[in-house]
Design a protein around this motif. Sequence first.
Motif, short mmCIF file in Angstrom:
data_model
loop_
_atom_site.label_atom_id
_atom_site.label_comp_id
_atom_site.label_asym_id
_atom_site.label_seq_id
_atom_site.Cartn_x
_atom_site.Cartn_y
_atom_site.Cartn_z
N ALA A 6 0.86 -1.19 0.00
CA ALA A 6 0.00 0.00 0.00
C ALA A 6 0.89 1.23 0.00
O ALA A 6 1.89 1.29 0.72
N LYS A 7 0.55 2.22 -0.83
CA LYS A 7 1.37 3.42 -0.92
C LYS A 7 1.32 4.23 0.38
O LYS A 7 2.31 4.81 0.82
N ARG A 8 0.12 4.29 0.98
CA ARG A 8 -0.03 5.01 2.24
C ARG A 8 -0.97 4.24 3.14
O ARG A 8 -1.94 3.65 2.68
N VAL A 30 -9.91 11.53 -2.58
CA VAL A 30 -9.32 10.20 -2.42
C VAL A 30 -10.37 9.23 -1.89
O VAL A 30 -11.05 9.53 -0.91
N LYS A 46 0.63 -5.17 -8.22
CA LYS A 46 1.32 -3.87 -8.20
C LYS A 46 1.05 -3.09 -6.92
O LYS A 46 1.65 -2.03 -6.70
N GLY A 47 0.15 -3.58 -6.07
CA GLY A 47 -0.16 -2.87 -4.83
C GLY A 47 -1.30 -1.90 -5.00
O GLY A 47 -2.06 -1.97 -5.98
N LEU A 48 -1.42 -0.97 -4.05
CA LEU A 48 -2.55 -0.05 -4.03
C LEU A 48 -2.07 1.40 -3.99
O LEU A 48 -1.35 1.79 -3.07
N ASP A 49 -2.50 2.18 -4.97
CA ASP A 49 -2.12 3.58 -5.01
C ASP A 49 -3.22 4.43 -4.38
O ASP A 49 -3.81 5.30 -5.00
N THR A 50 -3.53 4.14 -3.13
CA THR A 50 -4.53 4.91 -2.39
C THR A 50 -4.19 4.83 -0.91
O THR A 50 -3.17 4.26 -0.53
#
Length: 253
Positions: A6-8, A30, A46-50
Amino acid sequence: RIGGPAKRMAFPKTREQLVVLMGFLQDAGVKPLLIGNGTNLLVADKGLDTVVIDTSAELSHIELTDEGEIAADAGVSLAKLALFAWKNGLTGLEFAHGIPGSLGGAVCMNAGAYGGEMAKIIVSATTCDAKGDIIVHSIKDMGYGYRHSPFMQNGEVILDITLSLKPGNQKDIEALMKDLNQRRATKQPLEKRSAGSTFKRPDGHFVGQMLEELGLKGFSVGDAQVSEKHAGFLINNGRASCEDMLSLIHQVQ
């Protein structure tokens, strides 16, 4: 254990922090992903861009609020909640003791097992919407169905839940929890990584039996495999990717 990072991430310590965070993210445009224990999720490689919000660390308060009623935060684990009910001589949550998720997730999807389900014991749910406004829902207005609740569509975040249970004998409650856990251990591939029981049950049928009759036990795509122990579970046999698991799901469907 499939998927990227996770990005954040955010770990609110109080209900108020979570509500403020939801309002802040709405203003920023968001759409977050809320998780409790993070169980039974299939995350993209690729994961999560949120922003991923984890409620399990701090939002886990439980208390008796009335005779036979328990109020609990959404982040509390079902196992902890079932043990709390047992210690207070309340029956109706035994089915949930072996489910690894959190209360919020269970309420959102109407989790159930062995004849029990959340819709049978919920009195009310307190939520907040994307703007951070607080809403209280009565079970009569929620329109629950099999593995379905309105929260799967309306975007509201579950904050806390009130449950109604019945007085019971502690020894009988403990015995039932042990029996159900033993049945799980005997029939389900708990020793393997999985996202739980993968498919909804069609009326009048059992998915595991259907897949076994189709000869799909052991069928695999890469390291994603239909469990040989219980065909209703798709397992990660080592280094399965999300693409492997999705491909396996679609082929089984």
